[in-house]
Design an enzyme around this catalytic site. Sequence first.
Site, short mmCIF file in Angstrom:
data_model
loop_
_atom_site.label_atom_id
_atom_site.label_comp_id
_atom_site.label_asym_id
_atom_site.label_seq_id
_atom_site.Cartn_x
_atom_site.Cartn_y
_atom_site.Cartn_z
N GLY A 249 6.91 6.61 11.48
CA GLY A 249 6.69 6.06 10.13
C GLY A 249 6.57 4.55 10.14
O GLY A 249 6.60 3.90 11.20
N GLY B 203 4.59 -7.06 26.02
CA GLY B 203 5.43 -8.12 25.45
C GLY B 203 4.61 -9.13 24.66
O GLY B 203 3.58 -8.79 24.09
N ALA C 85 3.60 -0.16 12.56
CA ALA C 85 4.46 -1.24 12.05
C ALA C 85 5.18 -2.04 13.13
O ALA C 85 6.03 -2.87 12.82
CB ALA C 85 5.47 -0.74 11.00
N ALA C 86 4.82 -1.83 14.42
CA ALA C 86 5.45 -2.63 15.49
C ALA C 86 5.18 -4.12 15.25
O ALA C 86 6.10 -4.94 15.26
CB ALA C 86 4.92 -2.22 16.85
N GLY C 87 3.90 -4.43 15.02
CA GLY C 87 3.53 -5.84 14.82
C GLY C 87 4.17 -6.42 13.56
O GLY C 87 4.66 -7.55 13.56
N ASP C 88 4.19 -5.64 12.49
CA ASP C 88 4.79 -6.13 11.23
C ASP C 88 6.29 -6.35 11.39
O ASP C 88 6.85 -7.32 10.87
CB ASP C 88 4.52 -5.13 10.10
CG ASP C 88 3.05 -5.06 9.73
OD1 ASP C 88 2.33 -6.05 9.96
OD2 ASP C 88 2.62 -4.01 9.21
N LEU D 182 1.21 -8.28 22.82
CA LEU D 182 0.43 -7.40 23.69
C LEU D 182 1.13 -6.06 23.88
O LEU D 182 1.26 -5.59 25.02
CB LEU D 182 0.24 -8.08 25.05
CG LEU D 182 -0.78 -9.21 25.10
CD1 LEU D 182 -0.77 -9.87 26.47
CD2 LEU D 182 -2.18 -8.71 24.77
N ASP E 36 0.67 4.66 2.00
CA ASP E 36 -0.02 5.31 3.13
C ASP E 36 -0.02 6.82 2.90
O ASP E 36 1.05 7.42 2.72
CB ASP E 36 0.72 5.04 4.45
CG ASP E 36 0.64 3.58 4.89
OD1 ASP E 36 -0.19 2.84 4.33
OD2 ASP E 36 1.39 3.20 5.80
N ASN F 53 0.83 -1.22 0.00
CA ASN F 53 0.00 0.00 0.00
C ASN F 53 0.85 1.25 0.00
O ASN F 53 1.98 1.24 0.49
CB ASN F 53 -0.84 0.10 1.29
CG ASN F 53 -1.96 -0.92 1.34
OD1 ASN F 53 -2.44 -1.38 0.30
ND2 ASN F 53 -2.37 -1.27 2.53
N ARG G 108 10.82 5.17 16.54
CA ARG G 108 10.98 5.98 15.32
C ARG G 108 9.62 6.21 14.67
O ARG G 108 8.74 5.36 14.79
CB ARG G 108 11.87 5.21 14.32
CG ARG G 108 13.22 4.81 14.90
CD ARG G 108 13.83 3.76 14.01
NE ARG G 108 15.19 3.42 14.42
CZ ARG G 108 15.98 2.59 13.77
NH1 ARG G 108 15.56 1.99 12.66
NH2 ARG G 108 17.18 2.33 14.19
P1 ATP Z 1 0.67 -2.42 15.22
O1 ATP Z 1 -0.74 -2.68 14.72
O2 ATP Z 1 0.83 -1.13 15.98
O3 ATP Z 1 1.73 -2.63 14.22
P2 ATP Z 1 0.19 -4.82 16.75
O4 ATP Z 1 -1.07 -4.49 17.50
O5 ATP Z 1 0.09 -5.77 15.62
O6 ATP Z 1 0.96 -3.52 16.34
P3 ATP Z 1 1.59 -5.07 19.24
O7 ATP Z 1 1.14 -6.20 20.11
O8 ATP Z 1 1.15 -3.69 19.61
O9 ATP Z 1 1.25 -5.46 17.75
O10 ATP Z 1 3.19 -5.05 19.21
C1 ATP Z 1 3.96 -6.13 18.73
C2 ATP Z 1 5.21 -6.26 19.57
O11 ATP Z 1 5.97 -5.03 19.44
C3 ATP Z 1 4.99 -6.41 21.08
O12 ATP Z 1 4.82 -7.78 21.44
C4 ATP Z 1 6.27 -5.82 21.65
O13 ATP Z 1 7.33 -6.77 21.61
C5 ATP Z 1 6.60 -4.70 20.65
N1 ATP Z 1 6.06 -3.41 21.12
C6 ATP Z 1 4.88 -2.83 20.78
N2 ATP Z 1 4.69 -1.67 21.43
C7 ATP Z 1 5.79 -1.49 22.20
C8 ATP Z 1 6.21 -0.48 23.14
N3 ATP Z 1 5.45 0.58 23.40
N4 ATP Z 1 7.41 -0.64 23.73
C9 ATP Z 1 8.21 -1.71 23.47
N5 ATP Z 1 7.87 -2.70 22.61
C10 ATP Z 1 6.67 -2.60 22.00
#
Ligand code: ATP
Length: 306
Positions: A290, A224, A249-252, A220, A13, A11, A288
């Site tokens: 983005g 963690g 992009a944390a989850g990705d 979560l 964004d 995509n 970071r």
């Molecule tokens: P998103 O949709 O924002 O990309 P998500 O909901 O798919 O994320 P999350 O469970 O929020 O996934 O985050 C995935 C992993 O990223 C967590 O298990 C953790 O290891 C790390 N993480 C996310 N938020 C934080 C934070 N605030 N500080 C440190 N690590 C984080």
Amino acid sequence: MSNIYVVGSINMDLVQQVQSFPQPGETIHSVHSFYSPGGKGANQAVAAAKSGAETYMLGAVGSDAFADELTTSLMQKGVNIEQVLHKAGTSGVATITVDGSGQNHIILTAGANGELTSEDSQGWYGLFKKGSIVLFQNEIPWRTTQDTMKAVRQAGGYTIFNPAPAMPIPEEALPLIDLLVVNETEAEVISKRAAGTISAAKQAAETILETGVPRVILTLGEQGSLYMDQDGLSFVTPAYSVHAVDTTAAGDTFIGALAARLALTSQFKDWNEALAYASAAAALTVTRRGAQESIPTLQQIEAFIA
Ligand code: ATP
């Protein structure tokens, strides 16, 4: 060494920062706006490639001005784009509006992602080998995802499924999944149980394993992640304590980095190590701004862990 294939969305964004959301019929000015490459599939591919894995994007872009920019950006970040299809029409676009309190509205245009058919995906089946690791999300037509999962399993490959946006998993797809990675919302949709704390997540993960999926990781955010499998292995990987400025992009990043680590180092033997690595990668991403540009490299992640 296993190759990683990502079957999923690409995509652009379009992000608009506003003071407050407009009312119906109202026109307002943005405070700041930019566009940058995203899409869950592409983000996960970038995370895997930046962690050093040989990574192929299997998806589609349109015939619009974004198409070239999206593929070039993937290539510059180390992702192989030879198998990306070009469809007539628009590329996938996410229009994201963020207000002063950090709330967002997102309108997703599937574009070329929504045009990816099972027939298209058959052109990729020859790539899958024993040991190939193949990542799936839920931003392309479900039938295409399910048929490709079948082909991966027939070739002896390993499937990682991140059902995002959240969806209940059709029963016939459950035996096709080697590893399910879900966040709180996705876990709740699948297990029909609360999953907002580690102890609730354990119950939700047990319910998910009862469906026959062999292993599940529940993420979560700053609490963690939880790993649980059918062999009785279960452990929590704490999140790193960092100053989060943007969790996009944390989850990705977590999933792409995990796949790369499984492919390159752990070989599916050391889940603890692979999850500690994924957790470090995701922690760096939230420090970071983005999407793809916030995803760290192998060297940056190893330096952070050391
Ligand atoms: P998103 O949709 O924002 O990309 P998500 O909901 O798919 O994320 P999350 O469970 O929020 O996934 O985050 C995935 C992993 O990223 C967590 O298990 C953790 O290891 C790390 N993480 C996310 N938020 C934080 C934070 N605030 N500080 C440190 N690590 C984080």
